[in-house]
Enzyme design. Structure first.
Site, PDB file in Angstrom:
ATOM      1  N   THR A 181       0.803   1.409  -5.359  1.00  0.00           N
ATOM      2  CA  THR A 181      -0.440   1.768  -4.672  1.00  0.00           C
ATOM      3  C   THR A 181      -0.115   2.253  -3.257  1.00  0.00           C
ATOM      4  O   THR A 181       0.519   1.527  -2.493  1.00  0.00           O
ATOM      5  CB  THR A 181      -1.351   0.517  -4.593  1.00  0.00           C
ATOM      6  N   GLU A 204      -2.046   1.932 -11.049  1.00  0.00           N
ATOM      7  CA  GLU A 204      -2.033   0.888 -12.080  1.00  0.00           C
ATOM      8  C   GLU A 204      -3.236  -0.048 -11.871  1.00  0.00           C
ATOM      9  O   GLU A 204      -3.528  -0.437 -10.757  1.00  0.00           O
ATOM     10  CB  GLU A 204      -0.713   0.107 -11.953  1.00  0.00           C
ATOM     11  N   CYS A 210      -3.060  -7.912  -4.795  1.00  0.00           N
ATOM     12  CA  CYS A 210      -3.694  -6.592  -4.643  1.00  0.00           C
ATOM     13  C   CYS A 210      -4.958  -6.587  -3.778  1.00  0.00           C
ATOM     14  O   CYS A 210      -5.033  -5.841  -2.802  1.00  0.00           O
ATOM     15  CB  CYS A 210      -4.037  -6.025  -6.005  1.00  0.00           C
TER      16      CYS A 210
HETATM   17  N1  LIG Z   1       0.749  -7.096  -9.192  1.00  0.00           N
HETATM   18  C1  LIG Z   1      -0.324  -6.498  -9.635  1.00  0.00           C
HETATM   19  O1  LIG Z   1      -1.175  -7.098 -10.295  1.00  0.00           O
HETATM   20  C2  LIG Z   1      -0.566  -5.020  -9.351  1.00  0.00           C
HETATM   21  C3  LIG Z   1      -1.588  -4.352 -10.054  1.00  0.00           C
HETATM   22  C4  LIG Z   1      -1.800  -3.008  -9.798  1.00  0.00           C
HETATM   23  C5  LIG Z   1      -1.020  -2.331  -8.854  1.00  0.00           C
HETATM   24  N2  LIG Z   1      -0.062  -3.002  -8.167  1.00  0.00           N
HETATM   25  C6  LIG Z   1       0.767  -2.241  -7.212  1.00  0.00           C
HETATM   26  O2  LIG Z   1       2.016  -1.964  -7.865  1.00  0.00           O
HETATM   27  C7  LIG Z   1       3.101  -2.024  -6.926  1.00  0.00           C
HETATM   28  C8  LIG Z   1       4.118  -3.070  -7.372  1.00  0.00           C
HETATM   29  O3  LIG Z   1       3.495  -4.338  -7.358  1.00  0.00           O
HETATM   30  P1  LIG Z   1       4.211  -5.633  -8.004  1.00  0.00           P
HETATM   31  O4  LIG Z   1       3.246  -6.761  -7.847  1.00  0.00           O
HETATM   32  O5  LIG Z   1       4.735  -5.279  -9.353  1.00  0.00           O
HETATM   33  O6  LIG Z   1       5.435  -5.808  -6.975  1.00  0.00           O
HETATM   34  P2  LIG Z   1       6.617  -6.883  -7.031  1.00  0.00           P
HETATM   35  O7  LIG Z   1       6.841  -7.293  -5.627  1.00  0.00           O
HETATM   36  O8  LIG Z   1       6.342  -7.910  -8.076  1.00  0.00           O
HETATM   37  O9  LIG Z   1       7.872  -6.030  -7.556  1.00  0.00           O
HETATM   38  C9  LIG Z   1       8.463  -4.989  -6.831  1.00  0.00           C
HETATM   39  C10 LIG Z   1       9.929  -4.869  -7.252  1.00  0.00           C
HETATM   40  O10 LIG Z   1      10.508  -3.707  -6.641  1.00  0.00           O
HETATM   41  C11 LIG Z   1      11.859  -3.999  -6.337  1.00  0.00           C
HETATM   42  N3  LIG Z   1      12.367  -3.046  -5.345  1.00  0.00           N
HETATM   43  C12 LIG Z   1      12.076  -2.971  -4.022  1.00  0.00           C
HETATM   44  N4  LIG Z   1      12.736  -1.943  -3.454  1.00  0.00           N
HETATM   45  C13 LIG Z   1      13.460  -1.342  -4.420  1.00  0.00           C
HETATM   46  C14 LIG Z   1      14.345  -0.220  -4.460  1.00  0.00           C
HETATM   47  N5  LIG Z   1      14.610   0.502  -3.364  1.00  0.00           N
HETATM   48  N6  LIG Z   1      14.908   0.128  -5.642  1.00  0.00           N
HETATM   49  C15 LIG Z   1      14.663  -0.598  -6.772  1.00  0.00           C
HETATM   50  N7  LIG Z   1      13.835  -1.676  -6.797  1.00  0.00           N
HETATM   51  C16 LIG Z   1      13.239  -2.039  -5.644  1.00  0.00           C
HETATM   52  C17 LIG Z   1      11.800  -5.425  -5.818  1.00  0.00           C
HETATM   53  O11 LIG Z   1      13.078  -6.049  -5.858  1.00  0.00           O
HETATM   54  C18 LIG Z   1      10.800  -6.058  -6.794  1.00  0.00           C
HETATM   55  O12 LIG Z   1      11.435  -6.628  -7.914  1.00  0.00           O
HETATM   56  C19 LIG Z   1       2.466  -2.312  -5.566  1.00  0.00           C
HETATM   57  O13 LIG Z   1       2.200  -1.085  -4.921  1.00  0.00           O
HETATM   58  C20 LIG Z   1       1.149  -2.991  -5.937  1.00  0.00           C
HETATM   59  O14 LIG Z   1       0.176  -2.813  -4.937  1.00  0.00           O
HETATM   60  C21 LIG Z   1       0.203  -4.333  -8.406  1.00  0.00           C
END
Ligand SMILES: NC(=O)c1ccc[n+]([C@@H]2O[C@H](COP(=O)([O-])OP(=O)(O)OC[C@H]3O[C@@H](n4cnc5c(N)ncnc54)[C@H](O)[C@@H]3O)[C@@H](O)[C@H]2O)c1
Length: 397
Positions: free
Chosen positions: A122, A147, A256
């Site tokens: 996001t 997402e 989120c």
């Molecule tokens: N969690 C939710 O329910 C949800 C729902 C919709 C959208 N989102 C959005 O999706 C995105 C991800 O959210 P999330 O909760 O899955 O995050 P998260 O923190 O669970 O996972 C992010 C992952 O990215 C990895 N990462 C960071 N930098 C990196 C790099 N340079 N190369 C490779 N890997 C790297 C981290 O190690 C981590 O494992 C965010 O923008 C969030 O706002 C999240």
């Protein structure tokens, strides 16, 4: 298609495994090597219904692989890269774009011209220019595919989604991303990148606004000694309002809503707009969490109890995600008020500074933080034989 999923957190892992189930070949890439080695061994890295069975499904296992280094991947044959890294905000509501920028700088020297890059993370619309203008990637070729999955029902949401949003100025790339979802019966909306991110942000403002409305209503119901179930049922039966997502709670949280609402607020300031309703959503939640903590304190004092036990540490049922969890915020507020409080949660590894309890004791107020039917059933017998014990559930079931 051959897909690399970058960032194997809640979104990356669920999306990648679900796409593998649809028949795609998935390479998961995360710089957190311990996460990658855990997942390679078939062990889930967070708690989510069905995650274990997807990760260890024999058919899916044939189509997935895990890496912790960009150099380990054969980038020549990759059709699509899905970027799913975190996009946190600072206290003022500004995006910390370093994670996403790091991904692009690692990709620059690796990726082939034919690969389509799609951002699932996001990113608020005003930050898009800042993030993508300095890159050697052509912004117009990028695809944004926000997402909408909910933790706790993430796999179900993937396959039964209400819509798929695809934002890009490149029609061919948009259509390729749409093809990823062949086999899912839903509406696909194509639009420009900024509109696609606004769909995400406005959805993530509307939903907590609705939860805050119910919470404010429930405070009014409480002070007037009215019947919560009757009132909310009566309101929700209006088909224009609806009963879904209309349950009072100790407050909303998660990774989120708090961050996306904050960013939308900062976006309204940047745009010199006074969006008073949107600007008050977070405050309403903060007030409600304060009110809930005070309600607990009053119950403790009034009933001369010695302890408070909060049932559940995460921000809602069926997840172990504690990001912005109301339970932890209420825990801290009770500690500040010198109340003896602990958290009961069977599925949780607690941070060291949180007092955990594994059995119920006399003279306690037990507070259900979100529906806990199973735990409640288990404890019911025990509770009945104990002295001076109150089980407090804010919503009437
Ligand atoms: N969690 C939710 O329910 C949800 C729902 C919709 C959208 N989102 C959005 O999706 C995105 C991800 O959210 P999330 O909760 O899955 O995050 P998260 O923190 O669970 O996972 C992010 C992952 O990215 C990895 N990462 C960071 N930098 C990196 C790099 N340079 N190369 C490779 N890997 C790297 C981290 O190690 C981590 O494992 C965010 O923008 C969030 O706002 C999240």
């Amino acid at each position: 298609m051959n897909i690399v999923v970058i960032g194997v957190g809640y979104v990356g892992l669920v999306t990648g495994l679900s796409l593998a189930k649809l028949g795609h070949k998935i390479t998961f890439l995360d710089i957190d090597s311990s996460k990658i080695s855990t997942l390679s061994n078939g062990t889930p890295t967070f708690s989510e219904p069905n995650l274990d069975s997807y990760l260890n499904n024999e058919e899916i296992k044939k189509s997935i692989q895990f890496f912790d280094k960009y150099e380990s991947i054969d980038w020549k044959n990759i059709d699509v890269v899905l970027i799913c890294v975190q996009t946190p905000v600072d206290d003022s509501g500004d995006l910390n774009s370093s994670f996403i920028k790091n991904v692009f700088s690692s990709l620059e020297s690796n990726i082939s011209d034919e690969t389509v890059v799609c951002v699932k993370s996001t990113i608020h619309p005003a930050a898009i220019d800042d993030v993508f203008n300095d890159l050697s990637f052509n912004y117009d070729d990028l695809v944004f595919n926000p997402e909408f999955l909910r933790e706790g029902s993430a796999f179900e949401d993937f396959f039964q989604t209400d819509r798929i949003i695809i934002g890009s100025n490149n029609k061919q790339n948009s259509e390729l991303i749409a093809k990823l979802y062949d086999g899912i019966d839903t509406e696909i909306l194509f639009m420009d990148p900024i509109s696609s991110q606004l769909v995400k942000y406005l959805s993530n403002a509307y939903l907590p606004m609705r939860l805050s409305f119910v919470n404010e209503a429930s405070r009014l119901i409480d002070v007037l000694n009215a019947n919560q179930k009757d009132v909310l049922n009566g309101v929700g039966l209006d088909s224009r309002i609806g009963q879904e997502y209309f349950r009072p709670s100790p407050g909303w949280g998660g990774s989120c809503f708090p961050k996306d609402v904050k960013e939308l607020q900062s976006l309204s300031h940047l745009s010199n707009l006074n969006l008073s309703l949107i600007n008050s959503i977070n405050n309403s939640n903060i007030e409600h969490i304060d009110w809930f903590a005070k309600k607990i304190k009053d119950l403790v004092l009034h009933n001369q109890l010695k302890k408070v036990i909060l049932m559940g540490a995460s921000f809602k049922e069926n997840t172990d995600d504690i990001r912005y969890s109301p339970s932890l915020q209420i825990y801290s507020k009770l500690i500040e008020s010198e109340i003896d409080v602990s958290i009961y949660d069977e599925n949780f590894i607690f941070p060291k500074d949180i007092k955990q309890i594994t059995s119920i004791i006399d003279d306690s107020l037990i507070v259900e933080m979100y529906p806990q039917e199973e735990t409640y059933k288990k404890l019911k017998k025990q509770i009945q034989s104990m002295n001076n014990l109150i089980y407090f559930r804010f919503w009437e079931s």
